[in-house]
Scaffold this active site. Structure first.
Site, PDB file in Angstrom:
ATOM      1  N   GLU A  80       0.854  -1.182   0.000  1.00 30.82           N
ATOM      2  CA  GLU A  80       0.000   0.000   0.000  1.00 30.82           C
ATOM      3  C   GLU A  80       0.892   1.234   0.000  1.00 30.82           C
ATOM      4  O   GLU A  80       1.823   1.330   0.795  1.00 30.82           O
ATOM      5  CB  GLU A  80      -0.884   0.042   1.237  1.00 30.82           C
ATOM      6  CG  GLU A  80      -2.043  -0.924   1.207  1.00 30.82           C
ATOM      7  CD  GLU A  80      -2.946  -0.719   2.420  1.00 30.82           C
ATOM      8  OE1 GLU A  80      -2.986   0.415   2.947  1.00 30.82           O
ATOM      9  OE2 GLU A  80      -3.567  -1.684   2.851  1.00 30.82           O
TER      10      GLU A  80
ATOM     11  N   ASP B  31      -5.631   8.369  10.368  1.00 33.76           N
ATOM     12  CA  ASP B  31      -4.215   8.044  10.521  1.00 33.76           C
ATOM     13  C   ASP B  31      -3.708   8.520  11.874  1.00 33.76           C
ATOM     14  O   ASP B  31      -3.989   9.643  12.298  1.00 33.76           O
ATOM     15  CB  ASP B  31      -3.388   8.685   9.401  1.00 33.76           C
ATOM     16  CG  ASP B  31      -3.651   8.028   8.066  1.00 33.76           C
ATOM     17  OD1 ASP B  31      -3.603   6.795   8.019  1.00 33.76           O
ATOM     18  OD2 ASP B  31      -3.914   8.749   7.092  1.00 33.76           O
TER      19      ASP B  31
END
Length: 266
Positions: free
Chosen positions: A49, A60
């Site tokens: 990824e 995140d």
């Protein structure tokens, strides 16, 4: 069939699971990102990824947020990232998917982004801020280009909504292991395996688990329930050392760490 469909078909035939590392594009620079992708694939990662830096990241944790900040501080542009991908993806044994905000795709144009992604060798897109209600157009554009559109299910996703997400996803379903942000954890929720088991009964797509996975013990625990495991913050934290340590040492450390996780997976 997309490259991701082919990958999971092969893994199932071989009775293997996928380890899927995450790396931020352009941290500390794109040459090192390319070297990390090559190291990950060489060590046996099934898929990689690539996070496209964004000023307002979604879900995140501090490690990945800091990596995005560093990359953006270096004035990394989407065109530069795509150019790097065009050079490196033909050399990789593992497909690459981009983790990208819908705002970036929308700004470039849905068809233009997908055309660029296809031309540069990407196998799919993970778009964490794309609601399932608004995914139809992008899903159609991706399908026309054999790009997978991977969507996320979380522990707090209502089950009827989880079914809709499974119906509109391609490639695999990304199951978020914890409610909250990314980051390394010492423990994972005890109900995780049961949640994934329920989801598996609802879809034929592979299910890959991400968020909080950082140790071989996590891998051993979750491997029986998942088709793949996604590891992000623990790798991004190691990449950050490239600003202080020799890059060859950092690459070796990343490679050895990933190899330890793959050993636990098998």
């Amino acid at each position: 069939m997309s490259a991701i469909d082919d990958l999971f078909q092969k893994l199932r035939q071989e009775k293997r699971k996928a380890l899927m590392p995450f790396v931020t594009a352009g941290d500390p620079d794109l040459d090192f990102t390319a070297a990390v992708l090559q190291e990950l694939a060489a060590r046996g990662a099934a898929m990689c990824e690539l996070g496209i830096p964004y000023s307002d990241p979604i879900a995140d944790g501090p490690v990945i947020q800091a990596s995005y900040t560093r990359a953006l501080g270096n004035k990394i542009k989407l065109e530069q990232i795509m150019s790097m991908l065009g050079r490196v993806t033909p050399q990789l044994s593992a497909p690459v998917v981009s983790m990208v905000s819908y705002a970036i795709i929308y700004r470039k144009g849905l068809e233009a982004y997908c055309d660029e992604a296809q031309n540069r060798g990407l196998a799919g897109l993970i778009v964490p801020d794309l609601p399932v209600e608004e995914a139809a157009t992008l899903s159609k554009i991706c399908a026309q280009r054999d790009l997978s559109l991977i969507q996320l299910v979380t522990p707090t996703t209502p089950r009827d909504r989880a079914l809709r997400i499974c119906e509109t996803s391609t490639g695999f379903v990304y199951y978020v292991s914890i409610a909250g942000i990314t980051g390394e954890r010492t423990e994972l929720p005890p109900e995780l395996a049961d949640n994934v088991s329920w989801l598996r009964e609802q879809t034929k797509l592979p299910i890959c688990i991400g968020f909080g996975i950082s140790k071989p013990e996590h891998v051993k625990l979750l491997a029986p329930a998942a088709d793949g495991l996604i590891v992000g913050s623990a790798i991004v934290r190691r990449v950050a050392q490239a600003g202080e340590l020799p890059r060859e040492k950092v690459l070796a450390d990343i490679g050895e760490y990933v190899a330890s996780l793959i050993a636990a997976l098998d």
